[in-house]
Design a protein around this motif. Structure first.
Motif, short mmCIF file in Angstrom:
data_model
loop_
_atom_site.label_atom_id
_atom_site.label_comp_id
_atom_site.label_asym_id
_atom_site.label_seq_id
_atom_site.Cartn_x
_atom_site.Cartn_y
_atom_site.Cartn_z
N ARG A 95 42.34 36.43 41.42
CA ARG A 95 41.72 36.87 40.17
C ARG A 95 40.34 36.23 39.99
NH1 ARG A 95 43.83 38.82 35.28
NH2 ARG A 95 45.90 38.77 36.17
N GLU A 96 40.25 34.93 40.22
CA GLU A 96 38.96 34.24 40.08
C GLU A 96 37.91 34.83 41.01
OE1 GLU A 96 40.74 29.83 38.96
OE2 GLU A 96 40.06 30.27 40.98
N LEU A 97 38.35 35.07 42.26
CA LEU A 97 37.40 35.57 43.25
C LEU A 97 36.86 36.94 42.86
CD1 LEU A 97 39.06 34.61 46.64
CD2 LEU A 97 37.17 33.49 45.49
N TYR A 98 37.74 37.74 42.30
CA TYR A 98 37.31 39.10 41.97
C TYR A 98 36.49 39.11 40.69
CZ TYR A 98 37.48 44.15 41.46
OH TYR A 98 37.13 45.48 41.35
N GLN A 148 32.53 29.79 51.01
CA GLN A 148 31.71 30.31 49.92
C GLN A 148 32.36 30.04 48.58
OE1 GLN A 148 28.69 31.77 50.68
NE2 GLN A 148 29.18 31.15 52.77
N GLN A 149 33.66 30.15 48.54
CA GLN A 149 34.39 29.92 47.29
C GLN A 149 35.87 29.79 47.60
OE1 GLN A 149 33.73 32.92 44.31
NE2 GLN A 149 35.02 31.91 42.79
N ILE A 150 36.53 28.91 46.83
CA ILE A 150 37.98 28.83 46.91
C ILE A 150 38.53 29.15 45.53
CG2 ILE A 150 39.97 27.33 47.32
CD1 ILE A 150 38.30 25.71 49.23
N GLY A 151 39.50 30.02 45.49
CA GLY A 151 40.06 30.32 44.18
C GLY A 151 41.21 31.29 44.27
N SER A 152 41.79 31.59 43.12
CA SER A 152 42.87 32.57 43.08
C SER A 152 42.25 33.95 43.28
CB SER A 152 43.60 32.50 41.75
OG SER A 152 42.74 32.97 40.73
N VAL A 168 30.31 36.55 47.93
CA VAL A 168 31.70 36.74 47.52
C VAL A 168 31.83 38.01 46.69
CG1 VAL A 168 33.66 35.72 46.30
CG2 VAL A 168 32.11 34.26 47.60
N ALA A 169 30.85 38.21 45.80
CA ALA A 169 30.90 39.39 44.94
C ALA A 169 30.91 40.68 45.75
CB ALA A 169 29.70 39.39 43.99
N THR A 170 30.12 40.71 46.82
CA THR A 170 30.07 41.94 47.61
C THR A 170 31.19 42.01 48.63
OG1 THR A 170 28.47 40.81 49.03
CG2 THR A 170 27.59 42.35 47.43
#
Lengths: 553, 359
Positions: free
Chosen positions: B220-223, B214-218, B231-233
């Protein structure tokens, strides 16, 4: 009110402990004591003459060496066959693995001498296959009587035990252990040796001991196929039965030696087992893999050959049971009939009924006592109950014929005369079966969380009622599967009952043995087949009830 | 050797069912990379494909430039930590740690030296002669880690290593793991379903669902900038409030926001993700904001949690620092404003992709 109930409850359980203790004292401790006394106390005086004679005359002492040789070789052969078969059937996809499983179990369940008898019919001096080979190819069958024959017959009956135990152990290994090993570069034979086998060591030790004891104590096999190769279990019987002078004292002395030796091996095994104990639980059991190419062919051929070879004797006996015989039943002739069965029922029909009756009673006695004892050991440990626990394990190290002799010596004179009765058979066989049944009941009970019982008690039920209403129903599956296994062992029991039986209490196994030893091969084949039929039927029942393909004894 | 793991269009099927349809990612050298997702999302399957315990039905797996698709696990030079630790129960702690080294036929003194080093590093020297069943869960975890690292693997793979520990130990061990990983500098792939654990431990996280990243990131980015509503939920907690997008305005029921970081998209219905701490509660009902009624609240010490119902009937959860003195009353009418720079806006489609520009 509550306090009174509690006290009453406690009193009832104490009473049960005491009663069981008395039972064990009468039928385990006292008989062992009697046999010990009889071996060193003759004509009112202390004597070591019996032991001197046994160890001094090589005619006798050699029987002990022979038995030990057989037990060691049979144990090694059983390991050599059972471990690979278990490894193949748990690690790889084998076609017909259920059939392999069931047939191996069936083999391990047959009466031991039945195999010997069938081997004689096939490969003996005038055996069917021996004749065929010499008539057609001029090939002379090597002699199967004596050491080799005993080892082959016992191994084919006992390696299935190794197989079952090792299968059970491998199924307990978590797949991640093998993966961890693989991730560190250890695979193949090296991994088998360093991980898989090592994790099976406790089971291997336990089953080796079991095979060893059974091979050491077996009476029927060496009696039939041993010929000149004399083992001490046969010798005990001979001495006891009075071939060449009835000598209870001497038979007792041999018995004492036998108990001592088995006990030494038993404690040695315990010692090693304790050093090698560890806990395992498989969250992710091993997934069977498909073997490739030549290796796949190899494991299939080996597995099938092994199972077929072990099962052959039983199949051949069933076949023989439908063949026509000469009027005396001594030899088989052309053609098929049901005559063997007709003759069997005419002469020994009551043995079927006896077997069912004896088996039923023995089962009830064994299970009732075993369930009570397991409850006492697990839930109410005390000095008395721990003593009962230890006493109940004693029969494990006492050869079957010794149990028989010990009981005869103890209960052939007043005040309590039991010899020749139905009761003594029931007691003897339930005593012999006790260690196994108690162990399995204990294992079942330990898996039941005590909180369930506490919940019942918190709701106002007494301990006794909780035991009957909660504990026993929860144990029932384990109890029933254990019972069926005991049932099968009772069906095929020979070495104790041959000492204790009378014409009124003859069982199917004894009848078969008698037919064999009298040379009535037709009837013997028929009764052996009936025995196989009962065994197979019981096994089917076992699998139905326990809903597994696994089995441990 | 430092290793970069490249996964290129990976495909995984079990008995005809596609578990991972098409997955690509790169784990950089020395990075602690976490696969995070709900159970059954394919994260463990992917880890086991990297390890070699699961077959690869399509695509390429590379350690640096070397394809490893058909390399057996024993040849990949991996260190693996299993969910149940997989400590060999018949070997002592020391023998467990030595196991992989012994197999490499190294000189005895080197084996001893390396074993001692990792026993010390994981602080389990004093248990070295104990059998595993005499160890606590945390100690077993340390043995598993020491054993995996002792062979100096190129890649460390960890499959939910903390899930069998209690909450306190979990927090302690995740620090241990992170410190060790940094010290050794080994490329690590870590699998967990616990988002807090993932946030605490990872350099980067791949959030997976249904076999798809769904997403790759740090963390902090994910949150802060989740790319889609899943991802948000999944990461943290959030409230979804329906609104309309017009130009760079977000129109709630009686409340208008101006966002300066929106993508250039046509006017449409949108879903706005507002985390509990991104609301501002205003007791002055004449001020600007969404109309709301307080239904209940829970005092948690540091913060107080409010359950509030909006005018359109949606319930939202709000967290703010606890106040001294008289708190809001149940049934009280309030106005809600939001911290504009923190909220996220998604389209109304099922995929619910973000409408916030990349910064």
């Amino acid at each position: 009110m509550r306090i009174d109930g509690f006290r009453k409850d406690k009193a009832v359980w104490t009473l049960i402990s005491v009663l069981i203790f008395i039972f064990f004292f009468m039928f385990i401790v006292y008989p062992i004591f009697s046999i010990l006394k009889s071996s060193i106390y003759e004509n009112g005086a202390f004597t070591l003459e019996n032991f001197r004679r046994f160890f001094g005359e090589s005619y006798y002492s050699s029987t002990l060496i022979n038995s030990l040789k057989i037990a060691v070789v049979v144990a090694l052969c059983s390991l050599a066959l059972g471990i690979p078969l278990a490894y193949f059937n748990t690690m790889y996809v084998l076609k017909g693995s259920t059939a392999i499983q069931i047939i191996t179990i069936l083999c391990s369940m047959s009466a031991p001498f039945v195999g010997a008898y069938s081997w004689i019919l096939m490969f003996g001096r005038s055996g069917a296959i021996t004749k065929f080979l010499s008539d057609v190819f001029g090939f002379k069958m090597p002699n199967i009587y004596g050491f080799a024959g005993i080892v082959i017959v016992m191994t084919t009956k006992l390696f299935p035990l190794v197989y079952l135990y090792v299968c059970g152990a491998i199924k307990n290994i978590d797949n991640s252990l093998l993966e961890a090993s693989e991730s560190m570069g250890v695979v193949g034979v090296k991994r088998f040796w360093k991980i898989t086998f090592q994790l099976c060591v406790p089971s291997v030790l336990a089953v080796t001991m079991m095979v060893f004891i059974r091979a050491l104590a077996d009476y029927g096999t060496p009696a039939l196929i041993g010929e000149g190769y004399r083992t001490f279990s046969v010798e005990i019987y001979k001495q006891y039965m009075g071939e060449g002078g009835n000598s209870h004292g001497f038979a007792s002395a041999i018995s004492v030696v036998a108990i001592a030796i088995t006990a030494v091996f038993f404690f040695a095994q315990r010692y090693f087992a304790n050093k090698h104990s560890f806990k395992m639980n498989a969250l992710h059991p091993i997934q069977k893999k498909k073997a490739k190419g030549f290796y796949n062919v190899f494991i299939h051929v080996v597995s099938y050959a092994l199972v077929a070879f072990s099962f052959l004797p039983q199949v051949y006996l069933v076949y023989c049971s439908f063949r026509k015989t000469t009027p005396s039943g001594q030899s088989f002739i052309e053609g098929y009939s049901l005559n063997n069965y007709r003759l069997f029922f005419a002469r020994m029909g009551e043995s079927v009924w006896n077997t069912l009756l004896l088996g039923g009673f023995t089962l009830i006695v064994t299970i009732s006592i075993a369930v009570l004892i397991s409850y006492l050991i697990v839930r109410l440990p005390s000095k008395l109950n721990n003593t009962i626990d230890t006493l109940s394990m004693l029969p494990y190290v006492i050869p079957g014929s010794v149990v028989g002799i010990a009981l005869v010596i103890s209960y052939s004179t007043r005040p309590l005369v039991l010899t020749g009765t139905f009761i003594i058979m029931v007691i003897a066989i339930s005593i012999r079966r006790m260690p196994y049944t108690i162990r399995s009941s204990v294992a079942t009970l330990q898996q039941i969380p005590i909180t369930v019982e506490e919940a019942a008690e918190s709701l106002g039920t007494t301990r006794g009622r909780t035991f009957l209403r909660i504990t026993i129903p929860m144990m029932s599956n384990g109890i029933i599967s254990g019972a069926i296994l005991s049932w099968i062992t009772i069906l095929t029991e020979l070495s104790t009952s041959i000492i204790l039986y009378s014409s009124n209490t003859i069982t199917l196994t004894l009848a078969t043995y008698n037919f064999v030893s009298r040379g009535n091969y037709g009837c013997a084949a028929a009764s052996a087949s009936i025995l196989t039929f009962f065994t197979a039927l019981s096994l089917v029942l076992f699998f139905r009830i326990s809903k597994t393909k696994d089995l441990s004894m | 050797m430092k290793v970069r793991i490249t996964i290129d269009h990976a495909l995984k099927k079990y008995d005809g069912n596609t578990v991972i349809p098409d997955l690509s990612l790169v784990v950089e050298e020395g990075e602690l990379f976490t696969l995070l997702g709900p159970s059954g999302c394919g994260k463990t399957t992917l880890l086991r494909m990297i390890a070699g315990f699961n077959s690869v039905e399509g695509g390429k797996f590379l350690f640096n430039d070397k394809e490893i698709n058909n390399l057996s696990p024993s040849k990949r030079n991996i260190g693996m930590v299993f969910q149940n630790y997989a400590i060999f129960p018949h070997m002592s702690v020391k023998e467990n740690v030595m196991f992989g080294l012994k197999n490499r036929k190294l000189p005895q003194d080197e084996i001893e030296k390396t074993t001692a080093k990792f026993l010390r590093l994981m602080q389990i020297e004093q248990f070295k002669d104990r059998m595993p069943d005499k160890l606590s869960g945390g100690q077993q975890q340390r043995v598993a880690l020491a054993r995996a690292l002792a062979i100096s693997p190129d890649v460390l793979l960890m499959d939910e290593p903390l899930s069998n520990l209690d909450a306190k130990l979990r927090i302690e061990m995740r620090k241990v793991i992170k410190d060790i990983q940094r010290e050794v500098g080994i490329t690590t792939v870590y699998v967990t379903h616990d988002q807090e654990e993932a946030m605490a431990i990872s350099d980067r996280i791949a959030v997976m669902n249904g076999g798809v990243i769904q997403q790759i990131g740090s963390p902090r980015e994910l949150y802060q900038r989740p790319q889609n509503l899943f991802v948000a939920t999944f990461i943290g907690h959030t409230n979804i409030v329906k609104a309309k997008l017009a130009g760079n305005n977000i129109l709630f029921d009686g409340y208008k926001l101006v966002l300066d970081n929106l993508k250039d998209v046509p006017d449409q219905e949108v879903q706005v993700s507002i985390r509990p701490e991104e609301f501002i509660i205003n007791e002055d009902t004449s001020s600007e904001g969404m109309d709301a009624v307080v239904e209940d609240y829970v005092f948690l010490g540091l913060t107080t949690q409010y359950f509030v119902r909006l005018a359109d009937g949606d319930a939202v959860e709000i967290i703010r620092e606890s106040i001294v003195g008289k708190d809001l009353a149940v049934g009280q009418h309030v106005k809600l404003q939001v911290k504009t720079e923190k909220i996220n806006v998604y389209d109304a489609s099922e995929a619910a992709m973000t409408l916030i520009r990349k910064e």
